[in-house]
Design a protein around this motif. Structure first.
Motif, PDB file in Angstrom:
ATOM      1  N   ARG A  74       0.850  -1.181   0.000  1.00  0.00           N
ATOM      2  CA  ARG A  74       0.000   0.000   0.000  1.00  0.00           C
ATOM      3  C   ARG A  74       0.892   1.239   0.000  1.00  0.00           C
ATOM      4  N   ASP A  75       0.852   1.973  -1.070  1.00  0.00           N
ATOM      5  CA  ASP A  75       1.638   3.205  -1.209  1.00  0.00           C
ATOM      6  C   ASP A  75       3.126   2.937  -0.978  1.00  0.00           C
ATOM      7  N   GLU A  76       3.666   1.962  -1.726  1.00  0.00           N
ATOM      8  CA  GLU A  76       5.076   1.598  -1.606  1.00  0.00           C
ATOM      9  C   GLU A  76       5.794   1.749  -2.948  1.00  0.00           C
ATOM     10  N   GLU A  77       5.473   2.817  -3.679  1.00  0.00           N
ATOM     11  CA  GLU A  77       6.060   2.982  -5.001  1.00  0.00           C
ATOM     12  C   GLU A  77       7.575   3.145  -4.965  1.00  0.00           C
ATOM     13  N   SER A  78       8.133   3.600  -3.852  1.00  0.00           N
ATOM     14  CA  SER A  78       9.573   3.845  -3.787  1.00  0.00           C
ATOM     15  C   SER A  78      10.389   2.576  -3.569  1.00  0.00           C
ATOM     16  N   THR A  79       9.761   1.477  -3.143  1.00  0.00           N
ATOM     17  CA  THR A  79      10.516   0.267  -2.830  1.00  0.00           C
ATOM     18  C   THR A  79      10.038  -0.980  -3.564  1.00  0.00           C
ATOM     19  N   VAL A  80       8.761  -1.081  -3.881  1.00  0.00           N
ATOM     20  CA  VAL A  80       8.226  -2.334  -4.391  1.00  0.00           C
ATOM     21  C   VAL A  80       8.868  -2.752  -5.708  1.00  0.00           C
ATOM     22  N   GLY A  81       9.168  -1.805  -6.585  1.00  0.00           N
ATOM     23  CA  GLY A  81       9.762  -2.144  -7.876  1.00  0.00           C
ATOM     24  C   GLY A  81      11.127  -2.780  -7.734  1.00  0.00           C
TER      25      GLY A  81
ATOM     26  N   ALA B  68       1.814   5.198  -7.254  1.00  0.00           N
ATOM     27  CA  ALA B  68       2.090   4.363  -8.429  1.00  0.00           C
ATOM     28  C   ALA B  68       2.603   2.976  -8.057  1.00  0.00           C
ATOM     29  N   THR B  69       2.205   2.464  -6.892  1.00  0.00           N
ATOM     30  CA  THR B  69       2.659   1.137  -6.466  1.00  0.00           C
ATOM     31  C   THR B  69       2.383   0.071  -7.519  1.00  0.00           C
ATOM     32  N   ALA B  70       1.162   0.010  -8.012  1.00  0.00           N
ATOM     33  CA  ALA B  70       0.796  -1.030  -8.982  1.00  0.00           C
ATOM     34  C   ALA B  70       1.622  -0.908 -10.256  1.00  0.00           C
ATOM     35  N   GLU B  71       1.807   0.314 -10.732  1.00  0.00           N
ATOM     36  CA  GLU B  71       2.568   0.516 -11.964  1.00  0.00           C
ATOM     37  C   GLU B  71       4.020   0.111 -11.798  1.00  0.00           C
ATOM     38  N   ARG B  72       4.651   0.510 -10.673  1.00  0.00           N
ATOM     39  CA  ARG B  72       6.054   0.157 -10.439  1.00  0.00           C
ATOM     40  C   ARG B  72       6.214  -1.365 -10.332  1.00  0.00           C
ATOM     41  N   ALA B  73       5.294  -2.020  -9.664  1.00  0.00           N
ATOM     42  CA  ALA B  73       5.379  -3.469  -9.504  1.00  0.00           C
ATOM     43  C   ALA B  73       5.207  -4.184 -10.835  1.00  0.00           C
ATOM     44  N   ARG B  74       4.257  -3.716 -11.628  1.00  0.00           N
ATOM     45  CA  ARG B  74       4.000  -4.332 -12.924  1.00  0.00           C
ATOM     46  C   ARG B  74       5.177  -4.114 -13.872  1.00  0.00           C
ATOM     47  N   GLU B  75       5.725  -2.937 -13.869  1.00  0.00           N
ATOM     48  CA  GLU B  75       6.891  -2.654 -14.721  1.00  0.00           C
ATOM     49  C   GLU B  75       8.085  -3.530 -14.371  1.00  0.00           C
TER      50      GLU B  75
END
Length: 320
Positions: free
Chosen positions: A42-49, A79-86
């Motif tokens: 949840r709101d982890e765009e800076s680390t999840v990718g 952008a958590t979902a986008e970073r993870a998908r990328e």
């Protein structure tokens, strides 16, 4: 005292380090077992990718150990979902898994939905806010499960420094709720589990058929509840822990930790009631009075809901 002695006896034979489980050495033991890595986010765009990319690079492409990387997007506003998908993960929205059920909130809900959506025989849970992640987190956790068929659940342990606002690391300063709430509760009521050094840590792995037989608390009591319920289901000798080195992540505020502590205490209370160890004339309060810096006070809800064992839900749907 007997239970604490059992925990001490358990500790040595059931504890290991990630270095003992190199990924390439585990591939022959994997055979036809499938492995899913599930990240609640949840709101982890800076680390999840970065976490997803490391798993894909080291454990899918270089060494064929992991079969699925699944990110459960828990109503993120960034952008958590986008970073993870990328980075190469399969991303599912929490609300879109088993959408016919009334929606619930919290980390445990994301974990339960991840179990429902994942396909692997072994499920590995990894928090999505880690800043110290390495592929050995995954290989270390699955190693005991692949090599020993009598092991059903593996919990991570590690050094958890506290990173202050000045950026300085205080060794041993992390895990404040663990030391002040969870560990005392375990030692008092489930001393067999006292050997788990990080009972609230978000990194652990288990066989799917085991996870499907236990309920999931939907808030931050989920890890505590799983430990207690799995102890009752499979027994201490089927549980293990692996030292992953060190873990750094985003720290929560003191008020947030207070709410987490309340949820863990309610989770413990529900297990004590279920096991017939406490009787109460009325249920415990689900609210916590917290005070701000200016002395203002407000009530917050620390109640926890619970998802039933996934296997029971599947059985009900099959019979319907």
């Amino acid at each position: 005292m007997r239970a604490l002695a059992k925990a001490q006896e358990w500790y040595g034979p059931h504890s290991s380090t990630a270095a003992e489980w190199p990924a390439d050495a585990l591939v022959p033991a994997k055979e036809d077992t499938t492995i899913s890595v599930v990240l609640p986010a949840r709101d982890e765009e800076s680390t999840v990718g970065d976490i997803v990319a490391a798993i894909r690079r080291d454990l899918v492409e270089r060494t064929p150990l992991v079969d699925e990387i699944l990110v459960v997007d828990s109503n993120s506003t960034d952008a958590t979902a986008e970073r993870a998908r990328e980075a190469g993960a399969r991303v599912v929205a929490q609300a879109e898994v088993l959408p016919h059920l009334p929606p619930l909130t919290g980390k445990g809900e994301a974990l339960w939905k991840g179990l429902a959506a994942a396909t692997g025989d072994i499920i590995v849970y990894i928090d999505a806010d880690l800043r110290s992640f390495g592929a050995h987190y995954v290989s270390g956790l699955v190693g005991p499960l692949l090599v020993n068929r009598d092991t059903h659940f593996v919990k991570a342990t590690y050094e958890r420094p506290y990173i202050g606002s000045d950026g300085v690391a205080q060794q041993g300063g992390g895990g404040r709720v663990t030391e002040l709430v969870a560990r005392p509760l375990l030692n008092m009521f489930w001393p067999e589990l006292a050997g788990f050094a990080q009972p609230l840590g978000g990194e652990y792995a288990a066989r799917r058929e085991v996870l499907e037989q236990v309920p999931f608390v939907t808030e931050y009591g989920v890890e505590f509840g799983l430990l207690v319920d799995l102890l009752q289901l499979v027994g201490l000798d089927a549980m293990a822990q692996v030292d992953l080195g060190h873990r750094t992540h985003t720290h929560q505020s003191i008020p947030a930790l207070g709410r987490m502590a309340g949820q863990i205490m309610l989770t413990a209370w529900s297990r004590l009631e279920r096991q017939g160890r406490v009787l109460a004339s009325e249920p415990p309060a689900h609210t916590l009075l917290q005070f701000g810096l200016e002395g203002d006070a407000g009530l917050v809800d620390v109640g926890v809901a619970e998802r039933p064992p996934l296997a029971s839900l599947v059985l009900e749907e099959d019979l319907a």
